[in-house]
Design a protein around this motif. Structure first.
Motif, short mmCIF file in Angstrom:
data_model
loop_
_atom_site.label_atom_id
_atom_site.label_comp_id
_atom_site.label_asym_id
_atom_site.label_seq_id
_atom_site.Cartn_x
_atom_site.Cartn_y
_atom_site.Cartn_z
N SER A 34 62.45 20.51 35.54
CA SER A 34 61.26 21.35 35.59
C SER A 34 61.60 22.62 36.37
O SER A 34 62.04 22.56 37.52
N ILE A 35 61.40 23.77 35.74
CA ILE A 35 61.71 25.05 36.37
C ILE A 35 60.49 25.95 36.29
O ILE A 35 59.88 26.08 35.23
N THR A 36 60.12 26.55 37.41
CA THR A 36 58.96 27.43 37.49
C THR A 36 59.32 28.70 38.23
O THR A 36 60.01 28.65 39.26
N LEU A 37 58.89 29.84 37.70
CA LEU A 37 59.02 31.11 38.41
C LEU A 37 57.65 31.50 38.94
O LEU A 37 56.66 31.48 38.22
N VAL A 38 57.58 31.90 40.22
CA VAL A 38 56.35 32.39 40.84
C VAL A 38 56.56 33.84 41.23
O VAL A 38 57.54 34.18 41.91
N ASN A 39 55.64 34.71 40.80
CA ASN A 39 55.70 36.12 41.20
C ASN A 39 54.29 36.66 41.27
O ASN A 39 53.39 36.20 40.56
N ARG A 40 54.07 37.66 42.11
CA ARG A 40 52.71 38.16 42.30
C ARG A 40 52.22 39.01 41.13
O ARG A 40 51.02 39.27 41.01
N THR A 41 53.13 39.46 40.28
CA THR A 41 52.76 40.20 39.08
C THR A 41 53.55 39.67 37.90
O THR A 41 54.58 39.00 38.06
N SER A 42 53.09 39.99 36.69
CA SER A 42 53.77 39.48 35.50
C SER A 42 54.98 40.33 35.12
O SER A 42 55.74 39.95 34.23
N THR A 43 55.16 41.45 35.77
CA THR A 43 56.31 42.31 35.50
C THR A 43 57.03 42.65 36.80
O THR A 43 56.44 42.59 37.89
N ALA A 44 58.29 43.02 36.67
CA ALA A 44 59.08 43.49 37.82
C ALA A 44 59.67 44.84 37.44
O ALA A 44 60.22 45.00 36.33
N LEU A 45 59.58 45.81 38.33
CA LEU A 45 60.09 47.15 38.05
C LEU A 45 61.58 47.23 38.38
O LEU A 45 62.01 46.82 39.46
N TYR A 46 62.36 47.73 37.45
CA TYR A 46 63.80 47.92 37.66
C TYR A 46 64.00 49.09 38.62
O TYR A 46 63.64 50.23 38.32
N SER A 47 64.57 48.80 39.77
CA SER A 47 64.64 49.79 40.85
C SER A 47 65.45 51.02 40.46
O SER A 47 65.18 52.13 40.94
N GLY A 48 66.46 50.86 39.59
CA GLY A 48 67.29 52.00 39.23
C GLY A 48 66.53 53.11 38.52
O GLY A 48 66.96 54.27 38.53
N MET A 49 65.38 52.77 37.91
CA MET A 49 64.61 53.77 37.17
C MET A 49 63.33 54.17 37.89
O MET A 49 62.58 55.01 37.38
N VAL A 50 63.07 53.61 39.08
CA VAL A 50 61.86 53.97 39.81
C VAL A 50 61.83 55.45 40.17
O VAL A 50 60.78 56.10 40.03
N PRO A 51 62.95 56.06 40.64
CA PRO A 51 62.88 57.51 40.88
C PRO A 51 62.49 58.29 39.63
O PRO A 51 61.75 59.28 39.71
N GLY A 52 62.96 57.87 38.46
CA GLY A 52 62.58 58.53 37.22
C GLY A 52 61.10 58.35 36.91
O GLY A 52 60.46 59.24 36.35
N LEU A 53 60.53 57.20 37.29
CA LEU A 53 59.09 56.98 37.13
C LEU A 53 58.32 57.90 38.07
O LEU A 53 57.32 58.51 37.68
N ILE A 54 58.79 58.01 39.32
CA ILE A 54 58.14 58.91 40.28
C ILE A 54 58.21 60.35 39.77
O ILE A 54 57.26 61.13 39.92
N ALA A 55 59.31 60.71 39.13
CA ALA A 55 59.48 62.07 38.62
C ALA A 55 58.71 62.31 37.33
O ALA A 55 58.74 63.43 36.80
N ALA A 56 58.04 61.28 36.82
CA ALA A 56 57.28 61.36 35.56
C ALA A 56 58.20 61.54 34.35
O ALA A 56 57.78 62.04 33.30
N LEU A 57 59.46 61.09 34.48
CA LEU A 57 60.38 61.12 33.35
C LEU A 57 60.22 59.87 32.48
O LEU A 57 60.55 59.90 31.29
N TYR A 58 59.78 58.78 33.07
CA TYR A 58 59.60 57.53 32.35
C TYR A 58 58.15 57.09 32.45
O TYR A 58 57.44 57.40 33.41
#
Length: 675
Positions: A34-58
């Motif tokens: 039995s394997i279960t994943l627990v996370n506070r949201t259904s998605t996880a943001l890939y950190s390598g592209m977060v600056p691009g999200l902040i820059a409104a590129l993505y």
């Protein structure tokens, strides 16, 4: 059956995401536990592209790893909940507003939070800081200051310059922290470099380093000065052989590395290897990470520089294109392969597993139980005491949420009669599994059911449990089946389906589209945010609507809930014995969940939809659409609903009051057939 043990994955960080991807692509590697994943949201943001999200590129979708879908593909149960603590001795993980989850092995990849060092908005957790940036006015004359001039702070402030070309930006560094080359980049970007702690008149964004989540300090686990969990080279927590940790929340004591997405990604394979080994009783393999890792840091000018320790190259447009290529390739690796998406559709769950209307009606007629169906039946001796029964195969792999959704769905039959729920009994069929796993599934399921009854002041007064004799699905939590008998009482005569009158307005309490959203999720076609929005609404109890409806009770002439047969099928039940009535529907006014109509346009539909389409015949008779319908709208009319809306017919005066003060939307009206 022997107790096989349960593996709990706490957190949806990069290491766990890669672990799930490995099991999705190579299911033979997945431990048979039995394997279960627990996370506070259904998605996880890939950190390598977060600056691009902040820059409104993505756009956010471009860097969001869909953990729920990844778990489905990997045969892992997914639980969306906030972790609040851990008892490593008793082996359970505490969750907010839910029962704890027990485990035999635990892997922690819960990320980090910004280290508090000044007044301001911490960059981590990302959800809060991204929401703050979305709310900021780019024309605000007050400067925004980024505090912390490490790699993260540099990327963030340069991304903000691209997002806001004109706003005043500042970067606060330690004296002499940045070399002349970086200072020149900042000068070209018109970013003021602050070398002291002069108070800022505008907002501060904290990029001041990270630490483990605060709740880790209460666990008794070995932590370093930054609150990160100490592990050995096998990623096993020191002095806790059944616990593992990786990513930003952990540090290898013998090979400390900074918290970084680079190291979290690289830990994915050794973590997977050792979790597979520990579940099979095999020796663990130590990991010897390299001393340095290459970092590609983007600027505001479509350039990037490469950094390896103290060595640096760039900034260069070529390196920027390389970074984008690497990042997009990483995210593409999490997409569902076309071969899986194009496979034969699996049978839908929830109320979409309902028997089709035609064989149901024929069977009931054959045994003398035909006639006008009602949502609930009055108990002998009192028409105000009502009872109903409902249930279906598990809709989601989270047993607590599944128990809650099933109970809400069952209760809506009584709400549609204007009755308050007072008690319930349940029959729960559990999959063939170990005794410990069955116990955990039963605890979580009952707690989910109780969460619905407790909100209404109702009681769970009894029930029955059984074990399935069919092969268990993977994960086994999808093998839970719940049936609920729900009891209630109505202060006055209950509403019926068949009381609709000429001049009545037709009102609906929430959107439609759950059937197609869950059908699309099985092929990876449904966006995570769209399924999140639907599940939030589905999990909200509609019993509060009764308080709103009671003062105008006499103005309500008919009511039902929209479930497996869709809006048109249940509207047909309301009109079945009323040849004198015509209902005119306002198609554009019929609410749909985000993403539902788009899925219909792509050809997605529930497996119950083909039989439900027989209800289109009502459009050739007593049901008329005021506008020419699109193909997507026609599909929405017959989409099977789990935890669907209430549909009521009421006077124009009552409709005016309800549409002003509640969730109700008017979607049509009833007229005399000759009118």
């Amino acid at each position: 059956m022997s107790d096989a043990g349960a593996l709990l994955l706490a957190g949806g960080g990069h290491s766990h995401a890669l672990l799930l991807k490995r099991w999705a692509m190579q299911p033979e590697r997945r431990p048979q536990h039995s394997i279960t994943l627990v996370n506070r949201t259904s998605t996880a943001l890939y950190s390598g592209m977060v600056p691009g999200l902040i820059a409104a590129l993505y756009k956010r979708d471009e860097l969001a790893i869909d953990l729920r879908q990844l778990c489905d593909r990997a045969g892992v149960a997914f639980v969306e909940a906030e972790i609040t603590g851990l008892n490593p001795q008793a082996k359970y993980l505490r969750l907010r507003d839910r029962p704890a989850l027990h485990f035999d092995w635990l892997s922690l990849d819960v990320g980090s939070v910004s280290r508090p060092s000044a007044a301001g908005i911490p960059i981590k957790p990302l959800e809060a800081s991204l929401a703050f940036l979305e709310s900021e006015n780019p024309a605000d004359p007050k400067p925004l200051r980024v505090i912390g001039a490490g790699a993260a702070g540099l990327e963030v402030v340069l991304a903000l310059r691209r997002r806001w070309p004109q706003r005043e930006l500042q970067l606060q560094q330690r004296s002499g922290q940045l070399d002349p080359g970086i200072q020149e980049v900042l000068q070209r970007a018109r970013i003021a470099l602050i070398e002291n702690e002069i108070p800022n008149s505008g907002p501060n964004l904290l990029c001041t380093g990270s630490q483990g989540p605060d709740w880790l300090t209460t666990t008794g686990l070995p932590l370093d000065p930054n609150g990160r969990i100490r592990t050995d080279r096998c990623l096993r927590v020191e002095d806790h052989p059944s616990l593992f940790a990786s990513g930003d929340c952990a540090v290898i004591s013998a090979s400390p590395r900074p918290a970084s997405g680079v190291w979290a990604v690289r830990a994915g394979r050794p973590l997977a290897t050792n979790l597979e080994a520990v579940c099979q009783g095999q020796p663990l393999r130590p990991w010897h990470p390299q001393r340095q890792a290459l970092q590609l840091i983007g600027s505001h000018e479509d350039t990037a520089w490469a950094q390896w320790g103290s060595w640096r190259l760039g900034p260069s447009p070529l390196l920027w294109r390389l970074k984008q290529r690497i990042d997009r390739a990483f995210m593409a690796g999490f997409l569902q392969p076309a071969s899986m998406a194009d496979a034969a559709p699996m049978a839908c769950r929830g109320c979409a597993a309902k028997l089709a209307a035609q064989p149901l009606a024929a069977a009931l007629e054959q045994v003398g139980l035909g006639g006008q169906p009602e949502d609930a039946a009055s108990l002998p001796g009192s028409e105000k005491l009502l009872q109903s029964m409902d249930g279906f195969p598990a809709l989601v792999s989270d047993p607590w949420l599944n128990g809650r959704l099933t109970a809400l769905h069952a209760c809506s039959d009584l709400w549609a009669c204007g009755a308050a729920v007072t008690s319930a009994m349940t029959t729960i069929t559990l999959p063939m599994a170990s005794a410990n796993e069955q116990q955990e599934l039963l605890v979580q399921t009952l707690a989910g059911i109780r969460s619905v009854l407790d909100e209404q002041g109702a009681e769970l007064i009894g029930g029955h449990t059984m074990e399935s004799r069919s092969a268990s699905p993977v994960p086994a939590s999808l093998g839970v089946q719940i049936t609920l008998t729900v009891n209630g009482n109505s202060p006055k005569s209950p509403w019926l389906k068949t009381g609709l009158r000429p001049g009545d307005a037709l009102l609906i309490s929430r959107p439609l589209g759950t059937g197609v959203l869950f059908a699309g999720a099985m092929s990876g076609a449904t966006k995570a945010a769209d399924l999140d929005a639907a599940q939030r609404t589905m999990a909200y109890s509609q019993h509060t609507l009764l308080e709103q409806l009671e003062p105008i009770r006499e103005g309500i002439h008919a009511c039902t809930d929209i479930t497996g047969f869709g809006l048109l099928g249940h509207l047909g039940e309301m009109l079945q014995n009323s040849p004198e009535l015509t209902v005119k529907l306002d198609g554009p006014a019929i609410p749909a969940y985000p993403g539902a109509l788009e899925l219909f346009e792509c050809g997605v539909s529930s497996t119950l939809a083909p039989s439900n389409r027989a209800a289109w015949r009502w459009l050739e008779g007593p049901v008329q659409l005021k506008q020419h319908p699109s193909a997507a709208l026609l599909e929405l009319l017959v989409d099977p609903q789990t935890c669907g809306p209430l549909l009521l017919g009421c006077t124009a005066e009552a409709a005016a009051q309800l549409t002003q003060n509640g969730p109700w939307l008017q979607i049509g009206n009833a007229t005399a057939a000759h009118g």
